[in-house]
Design a protein around this motif. Structure first.
Motif, PDB file in Angstrom:
ATOM      1  N   PRO A 133     -10.933  -3.054   0.625  1.00 38.17           N
ATOM      2  CA  PRO A 133      -9.680  -3.311  -0.228  1.00 38.17           C
ATOM      3  C   PRO A 133      -8.694  -3.990   0.745  1.00 38.17           C
ATOM      4  O   PRO A 133      -7.415  -3.700   0.528  1.00 38.17           O
ATOM      5  N   GLY A 134      -9.171  -5.101   1.449  1.00 39.06           N
ATOM      6  CA  GLY A 134      -7.873  -5.615   2.323  1.00 39.06           C
ATOM      7  C   GLY A 134      -8.791  -5.606   3.944  1.00 39.06           C
ATOM      8  O   GLY A 134      -9.749  -5.116   4.124  1.00 39.06           O
TER       9      GLY A 134
ATOM     10  N   LYS B 199       0.882  -1.376  -0.021  1.00 41.20           N
ATOM     11  CA  LYS B 199       0.163   0.154  -0.068  1.00 41.20           C
ATOM     12  C   LYS B 199       0.831   1.232   0.180  1.00 41.20           C
ATOM     13  O   LYS B 199       0.655   2.169  -0.751  1.00 41.20           O
ATOM     14  N   LEU B 200       1.927   1.273   0.883  1.00 44.94           N
ATOM     15  CA  LEU B 200       2.857   2.160   0.880  1.00 44.94           C
ATOM     16  C   LEU B 200       3.554   2.474  -0.560  1.00 44.94           C
ATOM     17  O   LEU B 200       3.489   3.839  -1.019  1.00 44.94           O
TER      18      LEU B 200
ATOM     19  N   LEU C  95       2.360   1.540  -3.510  1.00 39.96           N
ATOM     20  CA  LEU C  95       1.284   2.248  -4.424  1.00 39.96           C
ATOM     21  C   LEU C  95       1.138   3.789  -4.225  1.00 39.96           C
ATOM     22  O   LEU C  95       1.078   4.634  -5.024  1.00 39.96           O
ATOM     23  N   GLU C  96       0.940   4.176  -2.785  1.00 37.89           N
ATOM     24  CA  GLU C  96       0.853   5.311  -2.350  1.00 37.89           C
ATOM     25  C   GLU C  96       1.762   6.242  -2.947  1.00 37.89           C
ATOM     26  O   GLU C  96       1.683   7.483  -3.658  1.00 37.89           O
ATOM     27  N   LYS C  97       3.310   5.841  -2.868  1.00 37.82           N
ATOM     28  CA  LYS C  97       4.226   6.601  -3.250  1.00 37.82           C
ATOM     29  C   LYS C  97       4.297   6.824  -4.718  1.00 37.82           C
ATOM     30  O   LYS C  97       4.670   7.904  -5.284  1.00 37.82           O
ATOM     31  N   GLU C  98       4.001   5.585  -5.422  1.00 30.85           N
ATOM     32  CA  GLU C  98       4.158   5.853  -6.992  1.00 30.85           C
ATOM     33  C   GLU C  98       3.122   6.601  -7.454  1.00 30.85           C
ATOM     34  O   GLU C  98       3.355   7.306  -8.363  1.00 30.85           O
ATOM     35  N   LYS C  99       2.073   6.628  -6.829  1.00 29.50           N
ATOM     36  CA  LYS C  99       0.926   7.756  -7.095  1.00 29.50           C
ATOM     37  C   LYS C  99       1.347   8.926  -7.093  1.00 29.50           C
ATOM     38  O   LYS C  99       0.909   9.953  -8.026  1.00 29.50           O
ATOM     39  N   ILE C 100       1.953   9.291  -5.950  1.00 34.78           N
ATOM     40  CA  ILE C 100       2.362  10.609  -5.904  1.00 34.78           C
ATOM     41  C   ILE C 100       3.330  11.051  -6.713  1.00 34.78           C
ATOM     42  O   ILE C 100       3.285  12.085  -7.729  1.00 34.78           O
ATOM     43  N   ALA C 101       4.445  10.250  -7.099  1.00 38.59           N
ATOM     44  CA  ALA C 101       5.374  10.318  -8.097  1.00 38.59           C
ATOM     45  C   ALA C 101       4.674  10.649  -9.570  1.00 38.59           C
ATOM     46  O   ALA C 101       4.980  11.641 -10.262  1.00 38.59           O
ATOM     47  N   ARG C 102       3.629   9.792  -9.882  1.00 35.63           N
ATOM     48  CA  ARG C 102       2.883   9.945 -11.062  1.00 35.63           C
ATOM     49  C   ARG C 102       2.288  11.130 -11.174  1.00 35.63           C
ATOM     50  O   ARG C 102       2.268  11.770 -12.286  1.00 35.63           O
ATOM     51  N   GLN C 103       1.636  11.601  -9.971  1.00 35.00           N
ATOM     52  CA  GLN C 103       0.895  13.034 -10.310  1.00 35.00           C
ATOM     53  C   GLN C 103       1.962  14.145 -10.329  1.00 35.00           C
ATOM     54  O   GLN C 103       1.579  15.043 -11.317  1.00 35.00           O
ATOM     55  N   GLU C 104       2.864  14.009  -9.835  1.00 39.01           N
ATOM     56  CA  GLU C 104       4.100  15.021 -10.042  1.00 39.01           C
ATOM     57  C   GLU C 104       4.437  15.156 -11.589  1.00 39.01           C
ATOM     58  O   GLU C 104       4.404  16.067 -12.099  1.00 39.01           O
ATOM     59  N   LYS C 105       4.668  13.896 -11.953  1.00 42.23           N
ATOM     60  CA  LYS C 105       5.190  13.763 -13.466  1.00 42.23           C
ATOM     61  C   LYS C 105       4.017  14.128 -14.546  1.00 42.23           C
ATOM     62  O   LYS C 105       4.067  14.900 -15.460  1.00 42.23           O
ATOM     63  N   HIS C 106       2.671  13.983 -13.886  1.00 43.77           N
ATOM     64  CA  HIS C 106       1.779  14.447 -14.998  1.00 43.77           C
ATOM     65  C   HIS C 106       1.729  16.042 -14.845  1.00 43.77           C
ATOM     66  O   HIS C 106       1.317  16.695 -15.675  1.00 43.77           O
ATOM     67  N   LYS C 107       1.737  16.264 -13.839  1.00 46.74           N
ATOM     68  CA  LYS C 107       1.908  18.033 -13.561  1.00 46.74           C
ATOM     69  C   LYS C 107       2.771  18.479 -14.501  1.00 46.74           C
ATOM     70  O   LYS C 107       2.640  19.744 -15.119  1.00 46.74           O
ATOM     71  N   LYS C 108       3.880  17.930 -14.361  1.00 47.20           N
ATOM     72  CA  LYS C 108       5.101  18.530 -15.344  1.00 47.20           C
ATOM     73  C   LYS C 108       4.738  18.426 -16.524  1.00 47.20           C
ATOM     74  O   LYS C 108       4.884  19.322 -17.440  1.00 47.20           O
ATOM     75  N   ALA C 109       4.336  17.405 -16.914  1.00 46.90           N
ATOM     76  CA  ALA C 109       3.820  16.951 -18.349  1.00 46.90           C
ATOM     77  C   ALA C 109       2.763  17.917 -19.010  1.00 46.90           C
ATOM     78  O   ALA C 109       3.127  18.659 -19.933  1.00 46.90           O
TER      79      ALA C 109
END
Ligand code: SF4
Ligand code: SF4
Ligand code: SF4
Ligand code: SF4
Lengths: 770, 189
Positions: free
Chosen positions: B54-55, A471-472, A474-488
């Motif tokens: 979800p868990g 869960k942790l 996925l959470e991190k990945e999500k934040i990273a992705r949002q950041e990337k999206h913002k930049k994009a």
């Protein structure tokens, strides 16, 4: 305190433990006959795991010739002890076979076909153990595969590893279980070897005193050991009163030292180490004679045998061979029970082929008179009458009847409170129970359940940790992705502002050129069909393009102002006019170019439209439907025109692509490789579509069928263009195509998911519908 | 006057004891596990989502907030009983609408198994697995770490080529259950 204990012992005074019983001993059956050397059996069945812990790694394969004493498995960690070939021969099989376990389940065994020569491997005899370091000795013990031979089978080399402050080393020769005389005979015949073994342990552990405990029903053994130890001050032979279960570890410690090892404690905590006499003998063999543990004394007894006696059995000897040697009377009798271990703690084995292992000390074949209960299939159990005899005899001072109720009720918490884990399975309670309740059996079930539950709890704990960790992550990945999206998004905006119509034109040329190179491979497949059904195929491609472009247009429309869009349209119409000339001349090249452009578009459209398509779909649908119906109904010129419109679309798309490509600069290499896949996928789609086109374009169909397609495409472009392929492929089921399409679909889906989490739900829906 | 005195004395005694009790309750406060943690500890940690959450942890949270206690199919009646004990509510029968597939029906534990030759390496199963028990990479064969698999069934549906199935763990002497009645007597040839 140690001195006072020793003083008491020298005076012949001992403590007593609670409870205990005096079952008929029946040792006379075998105690007066020497240990018999057997001829070699034809085949040995050697289980890989013969002790507590795990099996070692196999060192041999089927067909290998092995020598006597050669290691068959390799120990990979301290809890693993190796096994050795008990004699020379050839490995004929390595397979599952029934082993000495109450479950009657199988385990991996090595089948050794004995060659009868009994050839030893090279041995390094050691005449002076003083030359060896402790470490070397322990290594020898470990390599010899010695595990506690009294029953539990704990790896010996761990137990004899040097510990500080050992007060007593106790050598257990009590052998309290009825019938069994294996240790008795060994002490009689091999007292010197045993004492030599004890000396080796003495060297390793340096205890203050060494006590050899023997029950007073073994006078010959006592005498033999007294003689062998007469000159050694440190060793005391203790003659303890006969009572079952004196041989229990905690019970014997209490008898000799008066120390009660409390629940949950190990003897080592009290400065005491206990070894079985047979283990001492094996240690001596291993260290001095370089002989691994490959044989042991087994008492083969019971009144169903004509010649009950102790035998030297090679490990792996099937019990039917032993029984033959002792002339069993009616082994044919189906109901004849064969018990492994003694009558109190043993279990009946399920196959005559069960092999002797390191911990087997007795094979008991009782007659019906002797042990009527063993012949009965049905248990004669009746209700507990609360007589309390069981708790009177329990050497662990437990409350057997309480335990029994809790075990039946599966009340694990209560069992724990009653200290079930302290029960040594001695069977004294079941022996005295007037209600014939097989108490120990219930405890064994309960113990196994508790163990299982503990394992489950451990696993659940692990699952919980892993779940939280995931869960942790996925959470991190999500934040990273949002950041990337913002930049994009920011990059895209900047690029959009720059993208004037002229620039678009220039860039589209570059994009087209790039695309052409990529399409070369793909085009070959398509070149086959460009001329004859040119109209049809272009139309088809147009269909797809129009869908794709619709998506782009929608995306555009939302982003840009209406006014801006209008200017674009006028621009594009200009473009169209210009392009008409070029296109009529270069029909062929356009055709080859189409898949490429299409390709590119599909990709771009997928990326862009995924985000926006859904919101806008309703509006666009209407216009798209119009367009497409136009297309399908149109004649050749219209087809050409749409080709040109496509060109213009390519430009638009290219503009978006540029913006995208900036943001996705890093992912470029990846995208490239993906492109190739896409081309492959599109190949499939193109061919498939052209196959299906006739039906699609039959006048009655066109109006309805096509809009439907578009709606689907709008929901999740990338995956769906493929899903469409899939559904089409199903209608013309060519296996290769099917597979390709599937793979493409799978890849695209994965890709789409990664790029756009939000779209995933839509996608799933689609997938379901597919 | 006497009455006033009595009131005063009794009042002050009450105040003193009140203060004492108040102090004790603060000073000797027992730190109980938060209820969610306790509930979570009772759940089987299969992380299968059959309860609609979800868990297990989210379901524990929901139960603490008043959700029905009978939605965990893998836990079965045992778990419901334990939760009922903890929450001080009535035991309820398992809510059948939350039983998905046959996960709860067999008493032997099951784990997922990838038919490896069919796997196309789409990574979908990895994304579905709640405990990261699947290893593999894009376009590579995937496989399940049996020891980590909770048997939740979640990876079966997403697989586009249907190459994941649930298999019972084989019975070995390590997980064998003593059974009074059914010791198999096998005669080898
Ligand atoms: S089997 Fe267990 S409960 Fe029964 S007498 Fe022995 S130690 Fe006590
Ligand atoms: S000996 Fe048997 S009948 Fe007597 S109390 Fe124990 S379990 Fe019950
Ligand atoms: S249903 Fe599944 S996810 Fe929900 S609590 Fe039970 S095991 Fe956990
Ligand atoms: S979902 Fe199926 S095909 Fe995809 S990686 Fe997992 S096992 Fe392989």
């Amino acid at each position: 305190m140690v001195e006072s204990v020793v003083e008491r012992i020298t005076r012949g005074h001992f403590w007593d433990f609670h409870g205990g019983i005096h079952p008929p001993e029946q040792k006379f059956l075998t105690s007066s006959k020497p240990i018999k050397q057997l001829s070699l059996p034809k085949q040995l069945i050697i289980p890989l795991q013969q002790h507590i812990g795990r099996e070692g790694d196999l060192l041999v394969t089927i067909g290998d010739r092995v020598l006597k004493g050669q290691a068959l498995t390799l120990s990979t960690n301290p809890m693993v002890v190796p096994i050795h070939a008990p004699t020379s021969g050839t490995i004929s099989a390595i397979k599952m076979s029934v082993i000495a376990h109450p479950s009657g389940l199988s385990q991996l065994c090595i089948f050794l076909d004995v060659d009868g020569e009994d050839t030893w491997r090279k041995r390094e005899l050691c005449h002076d153990i003083e030359q060896l370091t402790n470490h070397q000795i322990i290594e020898k013990i470990a390599d010899a595969g010695i595990a506690g031979m009294g029953g539990a089978g704990f790896p010996t080399h761990i137990k004899v590893n040097r510990q500080p402050d050992i007060n007593f080393l106790i050598i257990n020769g009590a052998e309290c279980e009825p019938y069994i005389t294996a240790d008795d005979l060994l002490m009689m015949e091999q007292s010197n070897a045993i004492v030599d073994g004890i000396k080796i342990i003495d060297k390793l552990l340096t205890p203050a005193f060494i006590l050899i405990a023997i029950e007073d029903n073994k006078p010959k053994a006592i005498k033999a050991l007294q003689q062998a130890t007469a000159s050694i001050e440190k060793i005391k032979v203790c003659v303890v009163p006969t009572k079952y279960p004196t041989g229990g570890e905690k019970q014997l410690i209490q008898i000799l030292t008066g120390t009660e090892v409390t629940s949950g404690q190990l003897p080592i905590h009290a400065g005491i180490v206990m070894q079985n006499v047979a283990t001492c003998f094996a240690i001596n063999e291993a260290v001095r004679h370089d002989t691994p543990l490959i044989r042991r004394v087994v008492t083969v007894t019971g009144q169903a045998l004509n010649k009950p006696q102790n035998v030297w059995a090679l490990l792996g000897t099937p019990i039917n061979f032993l029984l033959e040697q002792c002339s069993v009377q009616n082994i044919e009798n189906e109901n004849q029970p064969v018990i492994m271990g003694g009558p109190m703690m043993g279990f009946s084995v399920s196959s005559e082929l069960v092999p002797i292992v390191k911990t087997s000390n007795c094979i008991l074949v009782p007659s019906k008179v002797e042990m009527p209960s063993a012949f009965e299939k049905e248990s004669k159990e009746v209700e507990c009458i609360r007589c309390g005899q069981c708790s009177d005899v329990c050497p662990s001072q437990l409350l057997p009847q309480e335990l029994q109720w809790s075990a039946k009720a599966k009340d694990h918490a209560q069992l724990k409170k009653l200290n079930l884990s302290d029960c040594i399975d001695c069977g004294a309670c079941a022996y005295v129970c007037p209600s014939q309740i097989p108490l120990v059996h219930y405890y064994r079930i309960a113990k196994a359940e508790i163990r299982e539950q503990q394992q489950l709890d451990l696993k659940a704990e692990k699952a919980k940790i892993r779940f939280e960790a995931r869960k942790l992550r996925l959470e991190k990945e999500k934040i990273a992705r949002q950041e990337k999206h913002k930049k994009a998004a920011a990059a895209r905006k900047a690029a959009m502002n720059k993208a004037t119509p002229e620039a678009t034109g220039a860039k589209s040329a570059v994009a087209a050129a790039l695309a052409r190179v990529k399409a070369k491979k793909a085009s070959k497949a398509q070149v086959d069909t460009p001329d004859a059904p040119a109209d049809l195929s272009t139309e088809v491609v147009d269909d797809q393009k129009s869908q794709v472009s619709a998506a782009i247009a929608r995306a555009k429309a939302k982003k840009q102002l209406k006014a801006e869009a209008a200017t674009k349209l006028s621009n594009s119409s200009d473009d169209t006019n210009k392009a008409v000339d070029v296109d009529t001349v270069e029909t062929k090249t356009t055709v080859t170019q189409q898949p490429t452009v299409d390709d590119k578009k599909a990709k771009i459209a997928a990326a862009v439209a995924k985000a926006k398509a859904k919101k806008l779909s309703k509006n666009a649908e209407v216009t798209d439907t119009d367009k497409v119906t136009d297309n399908t109904l149109a004649d050749k010129t219209v087809a050409e025109k749409t080709v040109n419109i496509d060109d213009k679309k390519a430009k638009v798309a290219a503009a978006i692509a540029k913006a995208k490509s900036k943001a996705l600069a890093k992912a470029n290499a990846k995208a490239e490789s993906l492109n190739e896949e896409k081309i492959a996928a599109n190949n499939v789609s193109a061919t498939v579509t052209s196959n299906v086109t006739p039906t699609d374009h039959s006048p009655s169909n066109s109006a309805q069928a096509i809009p439907e397609d578009i709606v689907v495409t709008e929901n999740a472009e990338n995956s769906d263009s493929k899903n469409q392929n899939e559904s089409l492929a199903e209608s013309t089921p060519t296996p290769a195509m099917d597979k390709k399409a599937k793979i493409a679909a799978a890849i695209a889906k994965a890709k789409a998911k990664k790029k756009l989490k939000e779209a995933s739900s839509v996608e799933n829906n689609d997938q379901d519908s597919v | 006057m006497n009455i006033l005195l009595a009131i005063l004395v009794l009042g002050s005694i009450a105040a003193i004891f009140g203060a004492l009790l108040g102090f004790a309750s603060v000073r000797f406060k027992v730190d109980a596990d938060p209820i969610v943690e306790q509930l979570d500890a009772l759940l089987p940690q299969t992380q299968c989502g059959q309860c609609g959450y979800p868990g297990c942890k989210p379901y524990a949270q929901a139960v603490a907030d008043g959700e029905a206690i009978n939605k965990c199919a893998p836990g079965g009646e045992d778990t419901i009983k334990k939760i009922a004990d903890l929450m001080g509510v009535e035991v309820q029968p398992l809510d059948e609408s939350h039983v998905k597939g046959d996960v709860a029906q067999s008493n032997r534990p099951k784990v997922a198994f990838v038919i490896e030759e069919d796997c196309i390496g789409c990574t979908k199963c990895i994304q579905a697995c709640p405990v990261d028990a699947i290893i593999g990479a894009a376009k590579q064969m995937h496989t399940i770490i049996i020891d980590e698999c909770t048997g939740c069934d979640l990876c079966v549906a997403p697989c586009p080529v249907d190459c994941i199935e649930m298999r019972e763990l084989p019975e070995t002497i390590h997980n064998w259950q003593w059974d009074l009645t059914s010791i198999p007597v096998k005669q080898l040839d």
